[in-house]
Motif scaffolding. Structure first.
Motif, mmCIF file in Angstrom:
data_model
loop_
_atom_site.group_PDB
_atom_site.id
_atom_site.type_symbol
_atom_site.label_atom_id
_atom_site.label_comp_id
_atom_site.label_asym_id
_atom_site.label_seq_id
_atom_site.Cartn_x
_atom_site.Cartn_y
_atom_site.Cartn_z
ATOM 1 N N LYS A 15 0.831 -1.214 0.000
ATOM 2 C CA LYS A 15 0.000 0.000 0.000
ATOM 3 C C LYS A 15 0.863 1.261 0.000
ATOM 4 O O LYS A 15 0.824 2.072 0.929
ATOM 5 C CB LYS A 15 -0.965 -0.001 1.186
ATOM 6 C CG LYS A 15 -1.893 -1.225 1.169
ATOM 7 C CD LYS A 15 -3.034 -1.074 2.140
ATOM 8 C CE LYS A 15 -3.912 -2.326 2.170
ATOM 9 N NZ LYS A 15 -4.575 -2.614 0.877
ATOM 10 N N ALA A 16 1.643 1.379 -1.062
ATOM 11 C CA ALA A 16 2.615 2.473 -1.166
ATOM 12 C C ALA A 16 1.920 3.769 -1.601
ATOM 13 O O ALA A 16 2.061 4.232 -2.723
ATOM 14 C CB ALA A 16 3.726 2.093 -2.153
ATOM 15 N N TRP A 17 1.096 4.294 -0.696
ATOM 16 C CA TRP A 17 0.432 5.576 -0.924
ATOM 17 C C TRP A 17 0.012 6.183 0.402
ATOM 18 O O TRP A 17 -0.012 5.497 1.431
ATOM 19 C CB TRP A 17 -0.797 5.398 -1.826
ATOM 20 C CG TRP A 17 -1.761 4.350 -1.358
ATOM 21 C CD1 TRP A 17 -2.666 4.457 -0.325
ATOM 22 C CD2 TRP A 17 -1.927 3.017 -1.887
ATOM 23 N NE1 TRP A 17 -3.373 3.276 -0.192
ATOM 24 C CE2 TRP A 17 -2.958 2.385 -1.124
ATOM 25 C CE3 TRP A 17 -1.331 2.316 -2.935
ATOM 26 C CZ2 TRP A 17 -3.371 1.076 -1.382
ATOM 27 C CZ3 TRP A 17 -1.758 1.007 -3.178
ATOM 28 C CH2 TRP A 17 -2.766 0.394 -2.417
ATOM 29 N N VAL A 18 -0.307 7.472 0.365
ATOM 30 C CA VAL A 18 -0.820 8.157 1.550
ATOM 31 C C VAL A 18 -2.348 8.158 1.448
ATOM 32 O O VAL A 18 -2.893 8.624 0.460
ATOM 33 C CB VAL A 18 -0.285 9.614 1.616
ATOM 34 C CG1 VAL A 18 -0.965 10.368 2.763
ATOM 35 C CG2 VAL A 18 1.223 9.622 1.784
ATOM 36 N N PRO A 19 -3.038 7.611 2.456
ATOM 37 C CA PRO A 19 -4.501 7.496 2.358
ATOM 38 C C PRO A 19 -5.212 8.812 2.667
ATOM 39 O O PRO A 19 -5.832 8.969 3.722
ATOM 40 C CB PRO A 19 -4.825 6.413 3.396
ATOM 41 C CG PRO A 19 -3.760 6.545 4.427
ATOM 42 C CD PRO A 19 -2.530 7.008 3.713
ATOM 43 N N ILE A 20 -5.148 9.762 1.732
ATOM 44 C CA ILE A 20 -5.830 11.051 1.952
ATOM 45 C C ILE A 20 -7.341 10.849 1.816
ATOM 46 O O ILE A 20 -7.806 9.909 1.179
ATOM 47 C CB ILE A 20 -5.346 12.133 0.961
ATOM 48 C CG1 ILE A 20 -5.511 11.661 -0.489
ATOM 49 C CG2 ILE A 20 -3.911 12.503 1.250
ATOM 50 C CD1 ILE A 20 -5.334 12.754 -1.518
ATOM 51 N N ASP A 21 -8.101 11.792 2.400
ATOM 52 C CA ASP A 21 -9.567 11.703 2.329
ATOM 53 C C ASP A 21 -10.055 11.841 0.893
ATOM 54 O O ASP A 21 -11.020 11.216 0.477
ATOM 55 C CB ASP A 21 -10.211 12.831 3.145
ATOM 56 C CG ASP A 21 -10.122 12.553 4.640
ATOM 57 O OD1 ASP A 21 -9.715 11.441 5.012
ATOM 58 O OD2 ASP A 21 -10.464 13.463 5.423
ATOM 59 N N PHE B 216 6.443 5.374 3.367
ATOM 60 C CA PHE B 216 5.082 5.779 3.721
ATOM 61 C C PHE B 216 4.813 5.645 5.213
ATOM 62 O O PHE B 216 3.983 6.368 5.752
ATOM 63 C CB PHE B 216 4.064 5.024 2.857
ATOM 64 C CG PHE B 216 4.117 5.513 1.438
ATOM 65 C CD1 PHE B 216 3.489 6.706 1.097
ATOM 66 C CD2 PHE B 216 4.846 4.853 0.464
ATOM 67 C CE1 PHE B 216 3.566 7.214 -0.187
ATOM 68 C CE2 PHE B 216 4.935 5.352 -0.826
ATOM 69 C CZ PHE B 216 4.293 6.530 -1.156
ATOM 70 N N HIS C 243 5.582 8.938 6.954
ATOM 71 C CA HIS C 243 4.738 10.121 6.749
ATOM 72 C C HIS C 243 3.588 10.121 7.754
ATOM 73 O O HIS C 243 3.006 9.085 8.055
ATOM 74 C CB HIS C 243 4.183 10.106 5.312
ATOM 75 C CG HIS C 243 3.438 11.353 4.957
ATOM 76 N ND1 HIS C 243 2.073 11.449 5.094
ATOM 77 C CD2 HIS C 243 3.864 12.551 4.487
ATOM 78 C CE1 HIS C 243 1.695 12.670 4.704
ATOM 79 N NE2 HIS C 243 2.761 13.353 4.337
#
Lengths: 632, 274
Positions: B139-145, B208, B211
């Motif tokens: 899950k190489a991402w930032v879970p933004i809204d 990630f 962050h």
């Protein structure tokens, strides 16, 4: 909306931002790209992304000032409402990228750091080292991967767009899908969609060696043009002032090198053979600083490029050649550290250490201000665009949009540095909403007869067969191929239609392109395999590049004035009375001709004024000014 | 008038010829063969310009007409990761492989082969889908809204930015995987989720987890790295860090994630949340 889909062609910043915004509205997206999207050309952008910020604001800057700089930088050719909206939207984009985790450089207290960039006197460029494009692309790539994981995006990587499928004529024309080819299996098939977004970037390869990636042929735009999409301001091609020439391409040396204090100079004495570090300050001609005391090395790119070019044409280039120094050797290590990304490129490819010796650079083709014609719907007072209106950045074909470098909307006759990343992401987010609303408000395309799709596929298959088999009745030259034709096209376009243009030279180039088109018509491929056939894909693109080249030359010939990047030696002045107009090319497929017309530019907010960035006279022989320009 | 051609910036050598041996293969499962080409090189030539010349003049040094070689490339300035291949036995990007360094003398030979850990599509081009798939595993991402305006992201010290920026320059080129003894070819996508994930993905998990918003998924990333094909499959050969063209501290990332996975396992054992 379960059965409705949107196609996005191109996975650079514009395409990825559009994909994210459109899926957020609940629509599934089919994303097409000739490369894995993480390798798109946006990755090459270096310097940064512009937006008004709190520090600059307290020094007197504003979104309006950013708007005015962009209009002035573009020599007043851009329609003003889209630029107004983009520059006022910009701070939100920075915040969003920040939330996505882009590692923007930071101040000691942890705020986003800022740097100076061309065409501005304020620090309003946000950056991540000297690989800002890469970092922004990765952030959006990650968000798209997340949506892919959730099943809301289907990626078609290593698929090439061959043409739009258009139903109906004139005002009723509507794009209902695309034809694309799997570049591995070579399968050609049609894809249906409620709307299609073209986000396929620029056309640097039309000029052979440029700063662009190998995929930036402009073929996708040319294929739209071939099928009735209008092309605007094609004659405006940005030649970046500072690149390093190579055997395969020209590598960009970011404007941020000058933004961080880098200085451009040549020896005052012609053919001075001394090592640059042995030439004392007084014997160096910092021609940009002397000619433009206010902006110095950070005049806009069209101006810096012409000045560097003129210095070299006058025989004042380093060693008498076509090169000048871009000098960073006086800068502190902490400043140079912020430029590591490009300094590494220079030392890797040239072999010299730019920390110790000045870099040798020359201008190179970099960006296309022109592109597919798009409409916009301004607010009543022209201060911006109507949010969500389905018309924003739609081409003349209903449901077919163009976002990012492939449209013509934001940069007029010359783009300011660090505005490209902005316009790409702005299109994706702001106009992505328009796409979603268009799909909501229009009937689905399910009723489109299958025969229309089948005919488009058959047409593309026939075009491909022609390339594989050669011309009817034979007559192909076994020693000719698309690589040779493309190379000659690139050399001719660079020689005739870049920094300096004249009617005679453009005419000569048109004759050359006609000869290359004749050779192209007789091509027969060496490689006839129906598996991962790269030379087939390149040969097809070469035909499309020739079409675009011809259009670029014709619009350049017709624009009898000088404005921004378009400099006509035979018409050296700007002519607002006749040419403060968007050039619009329409391709007549039946006759194979280009129809050129002009449209008024919306200058409702800022009246055109003289654009000279405070130039004063300076020659190599004039005394060096006592004043050292302030370095930031 | 003509617009000037730039002066070659590095006339380190005069024009000369070299021999280029290319491992050719017409498609998956087809036999491989070598073809040699005699190529004139200009000063400043690199593998890309040599391949471009061969594509335009596809005749072997034996005088036999052949097809233009197929290879992957993109930016040509070592920032997109596309043009990775094995050059004289060493995995690297072909754009930054300069002829003057590899074949300094007249008639020298350079050998080009595709990477061996990924399926060959044709000639020098391979299919690196698995590399990208492994980014999904962690899950190489930032879970933004979402992308609507919500103000700025978290503040960050320059020191932390420096660490994250370096990790974030990974261009998914595959050098670390080609050099890794534990990362072996796996043609079956169904087995990708349990085969060794590779240094690049482990390093992205670290990126990630560093962050402030990205770490919301830290537990899931550590779960992925705890299972089969996770961080414990690393054999500590340390080849990855030696071949990384971006000098990313991959072994530091592996060590950091190894520690995090151990701690995560202990906490899970005692039923404590991360």
């Amino acid at each position: 909306m379960a059965d409705k889909r949107v196609i996005v062609v191109g996975g650079g910043l514009a395409g990825l931002a559009a994909t994210v915004r459109i899926t957020e509205s609940g629509l599934p997206v089919d994303l097409f790209s000739v490369v894995p999207v993480k390798r798109s050309h946006s990755v090459c952008a270096q310097g940064g992304i512009n937006a008004c910020n709190e520090v600059a604001r307290q020094q007197g800057y504003s979104e309006y000032e950013h708007f005015d700089e962009t209009i002035y930088g573009g020599d007043f050719l851009a329609d003003q409402p889209p630029v107004f909206e983009m520059t006022h939207f910009a701070p939100k984009i920075i915040d969003l990228l920040d939330r996505m985790g882009v590692p923007f450089n930071r101040t000691p207290e942890g705020f986003r750091d800022l740097r100076l960039f061309g065409g501005s006197l304020y620090k309003r460029t946000h950056f991540a080292g000297a690989t800002t494009g890469q970092q922004l692309l990765y952030a959006l790539d990650e968000q798209v991967r997340r949506r892919e994981d959730e099943g809301r995006v289907t990626k078609y990587e290593h698929w090439e767009f061959l043409r739009p499928i258009i139903e109906g004529q004139g005002d009723q024309a509507r794009c209902v899908g695309i034809v694309a080819q799997d570049l591995r299996t070579m399968q050609i098939r049609a894809f249906r969609a409620e709307a299609v977004v073209m986000a396929t970037g620029g056309c640097g390869l039309v000029f052979g060696k440029s700063t662009n990636s190998i995929v930036c042929t402009g073929a996708a735009a040319a294929r739209c043009y071939r099928h009735g999409v209008w092309y605007a301001n094609g004659e405006f091609i940005q030649v970046h002032p500072t690149a390093i020439p190579g055997a395969d391409k020209c590598r960009l040396m970011s404007e941020s090198a000058r933004g961080e204090g880098g200085r451009v100079w040549v020896p005052r004495r012609q053919s001075d053979t001394r090592h640059p570090n042995d030439i004392p300050a007084g014997e160096r001609w910092y021609f940009l600083e002397e000619k433009y005391p206010k902006y110095g090395n950070l005049v806009p790119r069209d101006i810096a490029t012409r000045e560097i070019f003129k210095v070299c044409m006058d025989g004042m280039g380093v060693g008498g050649g076509n090169q000048v120094y871009l000098d960073l050797t006086h800068l502190p290590a902490s400043t140079l550290h912020k430029l590591d990304g490009i300094l590494e490129i220079y030392s890797k490819f040239v072999g010299d250490d730019p920390h110790k010796v000045p870099m040798k650079i020359f201008p190179a083709v970099h960006y296309s201000m022109g592109g597919l014609w798009t409409r916009h719907v301004p607010k009543a007072d022209h201060r911006g665009l109507e949010p969500g209106n389905p018309g924003q950045m739609m081409t003349n074909i209903g449901g077919l949009y163009a976002f990012g470098e492939v449209n013509f909307a934001y940069h007029g006759a010359n783009r300011l540095g660090a505005n490209a990343l902005l316009s790409c992401i702005f299109d994706g987010l702001f106009c992505g909403q328009s796409v979603a609303n268009f799909v909501r408000d229009n009937a689905p395309t399910g009723a489109t007869p299958q025969a229309l799709l089948d005919a488009a596929v058959a047409d593309e298959s026939a075009r491909q067969d022609r390339l594989i088999r050669g011309p009817e009745g034979g007559g192909s030259d076994p020693n000719d191929n698309a690589y040779l034709i493309a190379r000659e096209m690139g050399e001719e376009m660079t020689a005739a239609s870049t920094v300096v243009k004249t009617a005679a030279r453009l005419q000569q180039a048109l004759t050359k392109i006609a000869a290359l088109k004749a050779r192209y018509a007789r091509l027969r491929l060496d490689d006839t395999a129906m598996w991962t056939n790269q030379s087939l894909a390149f040969a097809r693109a070469t035909g499309d590049m020739l079409l675009l080249a011809e259009s670029i030359l014709l619009t350049g010939l017709a624009r009898k004035e000088s404005r921004g990047s378009h400099y006509r030696e035979d018409f050296p002045d700007r002519n607002d009375a006749d040419f403060l107009r968007t050039s619009v090319s329409k391709f007549d497929a039946a006759g194979g001709t280009h129809q050129l017309s002009y449209q008024e530019v919306d200058t409702a907010l800022v009246k055109p004024r003289v654009r000279n960035y405070g130039k004063v006279e300076s020659t190599a022989k004039s005394a060096a000014p006592a004043r050292q320009p302030a370095l930031t | 008038m003509n617009n000037g051609t730039p002066t070659a910036s590095k006339p380190r050598s005069a024009a000369r010829s070299i021999t280029v041996r290319i491992k050719r293969c017409d498609g998956p499962g087809k036999p491989a063969r070598f073809e040699s080409f005699k190529v004139p090189v200009e000063p400043g030539a690199n593998i890309i310009s040599v391949l471009q010349w061969i594509a335009a003049h596809p005749t072997t040094d034996g005088g036999q007409r052949t097809t233009p070689p197929v290879w992957d490339s993109g930016c040509l300035e070592e920032v997109c990761g596309a043009c990775t291949m094995v050059i004289n036995g060493k995995v690297r990007q072909s754009c930054s492989a300069l002829i003057d360094d590899l074949a300094p003398a007249e008639g020298d030979t350079i050998t080009l082969e595709p990477m061996t850990k990924f399926p060959v599509m044709r000639d020098l081009m391979v299919d690196r889908s698995r590399l990208f798939h492994n980014l999904r595993r962690v899950k190489a991402w930032v879970p933004i809204d979402g992308t609507y305006n919500q103000g700025s992201g978290p503040r960050e010290s320059p020191e932390k930015q420096e660490v994250r920026y370096t990790l974030s320059t990974c261009m998914s080129c595959g050098c670390c995987l080609e050099a890794c003894p534990q990362f072996t070819p796996e043609p079956d996508p169904a087995a990708w989720n349990t085969s060794f994930i590779g240094a690049h993905a482990i390093s992205q998990a670290r990126l990630f987890n560093l962050h402030d918003t990205g770490k919301e998924l830290a537990t899931q990333r550590l779960d992925a790295l705890s299972g089969p094909g996770g961080v414990s499959d690393c054999g500590n050969a340390q080849n990855c860090v030696k071949v990384c063209p971006k000098k990313i501290p991959l072994t530091e990332s592996i060590a950091a994630m190894g520690r995090a996975v151990t701690l995560h396992g202990v906490k899970r054992f005692f039923g404590v949340k991360d």
